[in-house]
Scaffold this motif. Structure first.
Motif, short mmCIF file in Angstrom:
data_model
loop_
_atom_site.label_atom_id
_atom_site.label_comp_id
_atom_site.label_asym_id
_atom_site.label_seq_id
_atom_site.Cartn_x
_atom_site.Cartn_y
_atom_site.Cartn_z
N ALA A 28 7.19 9.43 -3.60
CA ALA A 28 6.09 8.69 -4.22
C ALA A 28 6.08 8.88 -5.73
O ALA A 28 6.47 9.93 -6.25
N TRP A 29 5.60 7.85 -6.44
CA TRP A 29 5.52 7.90 -7.90
C TRP A 29 4.11 7.51 -8.36
O TRP A 29 3.22 8.32 -8.37
N SER A 74 6.37 3.95 -3.93
CA SER A 74 7.46 4.84 -3.54
C SER A 74 8.80 4.19 -3.86
O SER A 74 8.92 2.97 -3.88
N MET A 75 9.82 5.02 -4.09
CA MET A 75 11.17 4.50 -4.34
C MET A 75 12.06 4.58 -3.10
O MET A 75 13.23 4.22 -3.14
N SER A 121 5.62 2.04 0.33
CA SER A 121 4.35 2.07 -0.41
C SER A 121 3.28 2.39 0.61
O SER A 121 3.53 2.35 1.82
N ALA A 122 2.09 2.70 0.14
CA ALA A 122 1.00 2.97 1.07
C ALA A 122 -0.33 2.53 0.46
O ALA A 122 -0.68 2.97 -0.65
N SER A 126 10.09 1.32 -6.24
CA SER A 126 8.91 1.13 -7.10
C SER A 126 8.52 2.42 -7.79
O SER A 126 8.71 3.52 -7.26
N PHE A 127 7.90 2.27 -8.96
CA PHE A 127 7.52 3.44 -9.75
C PHE A 127 6.07 3.35 -10.23
O PHE A 127 5.15 3.73 -9.52
#
Length: 575
Positions: free
Chosen positions: A306-307, A326-327, A337-338, A363-364
């Motif tokens: 997660a970022w 998340s990446m 993602s959440a 994703s960041f």
């Protein structure tokens, strides 16, 4: 016929459920955000969902890998078009992209960090034309390898200071705290304020008030387990003391984000910190300057890579939810993602069919804003190539009411960073704290979002500024965008203390005794209800008086005290 009735009842039940369903739709291409991928730079970059030209519509700013420019997408009444602001001359890899009024002149300047070049500060000349003033401002630190930038006013002088996070693997390169001198220049005060000069592999930081003492503290998210997170307590004398261990905030993880919010509306700020497969941390404030990690018990552990993370009230039901990027996309076991929905008790679950099911990008950074100014928060997410940014438009049924609040400081910094905004709805309070530099390299809208569910009125808005001034607005209009200018609705610190000595003592039968301390002498009083209707015209109160409002129905009323140009509103509940 009975079968038909059952079918109709079933369909009605489905329709009723759908009306309350949180729902997002990815619309980056439809709304004009093409050519918006980050590229494939090191560990992603930052994204901003902020109205950079002050036209009332949240714009988008996208960082980039080396060889690509920073991109600016102007919001044109809900649709975006890429524009050239003439800012980025050199195509170096960028991380944080932030809009900040560092010189308090009413327009937004642009700050960008880089992990391969020096950071940049571009001054807005007042007409959306920009000048690189990095060297003149004293911020040119070559090869600092910076990630996060966060802004706050640690000494409460009305000027925004800057913390730049450094993530070196080489030793001896610290993060820096820069004091804003108020003349267009900054001074590196890292050592003199007692901050560490060691390397901590810091991704990002946040200025916030963890112990509610009115001074902005600084929390650092440090990568790798050998570098526990740091919490610098502001001593109020231009120095800090590192207190993460005693506060229970010294987690040792691969920490990426510093997401700040009050998810349970208790008036104390909580911290969400993202991590790798070992799971994220959700630091719940205990209300005494200490924290407890509740990620496992409240369902937000995630256990992915997660970022960015952001708190938001997705459906304006007055309950704070959470979105995390998340990446991790290669293994379907892990979340890409959440969206965590809060059930109102502080427990979070991932709802079905909220619209995020097809999120498959690396994703960041992420941030919230309002695409179409409908009062429902939307989400943007920075992605690696081949994906453009995600623009998650909130298409939840607009059945709940809301208010959006933007601050304009006068004695405090112009953006009102570091202020508490409190609202009350039927006696239930909500709190937002204003930040600049959120999550993982993100920047949210300048407006603070408050959902009020099906309530049709707000009791009051209370803003406590860093200067100590308190503004109090009874019964504001709902479903509107409100800008509050510091001092327009009252109270300096000294006056608040003086007026706080006024006693209002309820007696049986709707009778209230008003007691004035001797040094106040006389004061005028008006009484209004929650609709703004004046129940009692202004009258002079001397020392001790009994006020009878028994003729009015049970409910919430406001006693407006005035002495000269100073005013104070006190809420009174008649049972």
């Amino acid at each position: 016929m009975k079968h038909l009735c059952k079918v109709l009842i079933f369909l009605l039940a489905i329709h009723t459920i759908s009306l309350g369903q949180v729902q997002f739709s990815e619309q980056s291409q439809e709304l004009g955000c093409i050519n918006s991928s980050y590229g494939t730079g090191t560990l992603g970059g930052g994204i901003s969902f902020f109205d950079f030209d002050s036209d009332g519509w949240d714009d988008i700013t996208v960082s980039s890998e080396e060889g690509l420019p920073v991109r600016f997408f102007k919001n044109n009444n809900g649709f975006f078009s890429e524009i050239d602001l003439g800012i980025e001359d050199e195509l170096f890899e960028t991380k944080t992209v932030q809009w900040v009024d560092f010189d308090n002149d009413g327009d937004y300047d642009f700050f960008v960090t880089s992990n391969i070049n020096s950071n940049r500060l571009y001054e807005n000349n007042g007409n959306m034309e920009f000048t690189d003033i990095t060297d003149a401002a004293g911020l040119n630190t070559t090869n600092h390898k910076s990630y996060g930038g966060s802004w706050g006013d640690y000494n409460k002088d009305g000027w925004l200071d800057l913390f730049v996070s450094s993530r070196y693997f080489e030793s001896g390169i610290p993060s820096f705290l820069y004091k804003n001198n108020g003349d267009g220049t900054f001074t590196n005060v890292t050592a003199s304020t007692g901050l560490s000069l060691d390397n901590h592999l810091t991704f990002c930081s946040a200025f916030f008030d963890y112990n509610n003492d009115g001074w902005q503290d600084i929390y650092l998210a440090n990568d790798k387990i050998n570098y526990p997170n740091l919490l610098y307590k502001n001593n109020g004398d231009d120095t800090f003391t590192e207190v993460a261990l005693e506060a229970g905030a010294n987690i040792s993880i691969d920490a990426m984000s510093t997401t700040i919010g009050d998810y349970n509306n208790d008036g104390w700020l909580d911290i969400y910190v993202t991590n790798t497969l070992l799971g994220n941390s959700f630091l719940k404030s205990n209300g005494d300057g200490t924290y407890t990690d509740v990620a496992i018990e409240n369902g937000t552990l995630m256990e992915s890579v997660a970022w960015g993370a952001v708190f938001l009230d997705a459906d304006n039901d007055a309950i704070i939810d959470l979105y995390v990027s998340s990446m991790f996309t290669e293994n379907p076991t892990y979340l890409t993602s959440a969206f965590y929905e809060n059930d109102g008790t502080g427990m979070f679950t991932i709802p079905e069919d909220a619209g995020f099911e097809n999120d498959a990008a690396v994703s960041f950074s992420n941030a919230i804003g309002d695409i179409d100014n409908n009062g429902y928060p939307d989400i943007i997410v920075l992605n690696y190539t081949p994906d453009n940014i995600y623009l998650w438009k909130n298409i939840s049924p607009e059945t709940n009411n809301w208010i959006k609040i933007k601050l304009q400081g006068v004695e405090s910094n112009r953006q009102g960073i570091g202020s508490w905004i409190e609202i009350s709805v039927d006696g239930q309070k909500q709190y937002n704290y204003t930040l600049c530099g959120e999550g993982y390299l993100g920047q949210n809208s300048a407006y603070e979002f408050f959902g009020i569910a099906d309530a049709t009125a707000i009791d009051y808005i209370k803003v406590t500024w860093l200067s100590g001034i308190i503004d109090f607005i009874p019964n504001p209009v709902i479903n509107e965008h409100l800008t509050i200018v510091e001092g327009s609705y009252i109270l300096s610190v000294g006056e608040d203390i003086l007026f706080s000595e006024i006693g209002i003592y309820p007696n049986p039968g709707g009778l209230f005794t008003i007691y004035l301390p001797q040094r106040i002498d006389t004061i005028s009083l008006s009484i209004v209800d929650v609709s703004g209707r004046i129940l009692m015209e202004k009258r002079e109160i001397v020392t001790l008086e009994n006020i009878d409002i028994s003729l009015y129905p049970k409910g919430i009323y406001f006693f407006l005290f005035e002495k000269g140009t100073t005013k104070l509103m006190k809420k009174v509940i008649v049972n």
